[in-house]
Design a protein around this motif. Structure first.
Motif, PDB file in Angstrom:
ATOM      1  N   THR A  36     -71.542  27.359 -15.405  1.00 42.24           N
ATOM      2  CA  THR A  36     -71.573  28.862 -15.333  1.00 42.24           C
ATOM      3  C   THR A  36     -71.605  29.205 -13.857  1.00 42.24           C
ATOM      4  N   ARG A  86     -67.354  27.741 -26.344  1.00 38.31           N
ATOM      5  CA  ARG A  86     -67.883  28.069 -24.743  1.00 38.31           C
ATOM      6  C   ARG A  86     -68.480  29.636 -25.008  1.00 38.31           C
ATOM      7  N   VAL A  98     -69.837  32.302 -22.579  1.00 39.30           N
ATOM      8  CA  VAL A  98     -69.335  32.728 -21.065  1.00 39.30           C
ATOM      9  C   VAL A  98     -70.012  34.264 -20.697  1.00 39.30           C
TER      10      VAL A  98
END
Ligand SMILES: C[S@@+](CC[C@H](N)C(=O)[O-])C[C@H]1O[C@@H](n2cnc3c(N)ncnc32)[C@H](O)[C@@H]1O
Length: 245
Positions: free
Chosen positions: A153, A179, A181
């Motif tokens: 990240t 994922r 994010v």
């Protein structure tokens, strides 16, 4: 979990992003999508993840006979019904993960920047192939696998002495799957697959791949918008045109 685009703050932040005159959707992705879609006169079309309904409206303006726009966000569908209304367009709140042949049959299926949100892409491509009439076409864009791959990240860019982006770090390309994010103030869920996995999934579903585009900027694009220079390091989008075999 509910549809992320139903979250008020996220919806507003995304809307602001799309209002920026240099936004990637209007400047990079849409011109390529529309060129690949080509002639639509008289066609019946489905738009998966139609969002504001701009593509649905464009298809009708180009002569499509009927268009169905689906999206799992009721906020998006409300916006589309209000701002891109047309007698030839129907909008429906529908999760693309659950589509089946009850949606109808289509000459053309399009999808702009929605398929990286789909967990079961094999199922989706297979259902879409079933929805396509003979030689029906699927034209879609999604976030490019080099863009979705990263598990880190941290800032993925390295910068030169002048503060310009000089290297894009790619990590965990081979680790396919979910994922989480941070984007536009929220944690969003999307799915990473290798380019080969996406293409093989299309082929297995019954499509012939016609064209694959990884947009890259021209010198003119960079002169017009310096931010485009980062696209020389990695493509943001994968855009594919396919036809039912
Ligand atoms: C980046 S926006 C793009 C919207 C529109 N296609 C455009 O290009 O303006 C992604 C869209 O996909 C929709 N979406 C995400 N997951 C979906 C799902 N599982 N089923 C249907 N739509 C979905 C979102 O609600 C959102 O409207």
């Amino acid at each position: 979990m509910g549809a992320i685009y139903d979250d008020g703050a996220f919806f507003d932040n995304y809307y602001k992003l799309r209002q920026d005159k240099d936004n990637y959707n209007d400047n990079i992705e849409q011109p390529i999508m529309r060129a690949l879609i080509g002639e639509v006169r008289g066609l019946s079309a489905l738009d998966i993840g139609c969002g504001y309904g701009n593509m649905c409206a464009w298809l009708v303006s180009e002569g499509a006979d009927e268009v169905l726009g689906i999206d799992n966000s009721s906020r998006m569908i409300d916006f589309a019904r209000e701002h891109n209304r047309d007698a030839k367009i129907r909008y429906k709140v529908t999760d693309a993960e659950t589509i089946d042949n009850t949606l109808g049959s289509f000459d053309l299926v399009v999808s702009s920047l929605a398929l990286h949100y789909i967990k079961d892409l094999d199922r989706l491509f297979s259902e879409v192939c079933g929805l396509c009439r003979d030689h029906g076409r699927l034209v879609f864009s999604m976030e490019h696998p080099v863009f979705t791959s990263c598990l880190s990240t941290d800032d993925l860019w390295e910068y030169d002495a002048d503060g310009k982006m000089s290297v894009y770090r790619l990590d965990h390309y081979a680790v396919e799957g979910v994922r989480h994010v941070e984007w536009l103030g929220k944690t969003i869920t999307k799915y990473h697959r290798k380019t080969a996995t996406i293409m093989n999934s299309l082929i297995r579903a019954g499509f012939e791949i016609k064209e694959v585009i990884e947009p890259s900027p021209t010198e003119h694009d960079i002169e017009h918008n310096e931010r485009m220079r980062q696209e020389l390091h990695r493509p943001a989008y994968l855009i594919i045109s396919a036809e039912k075999r």
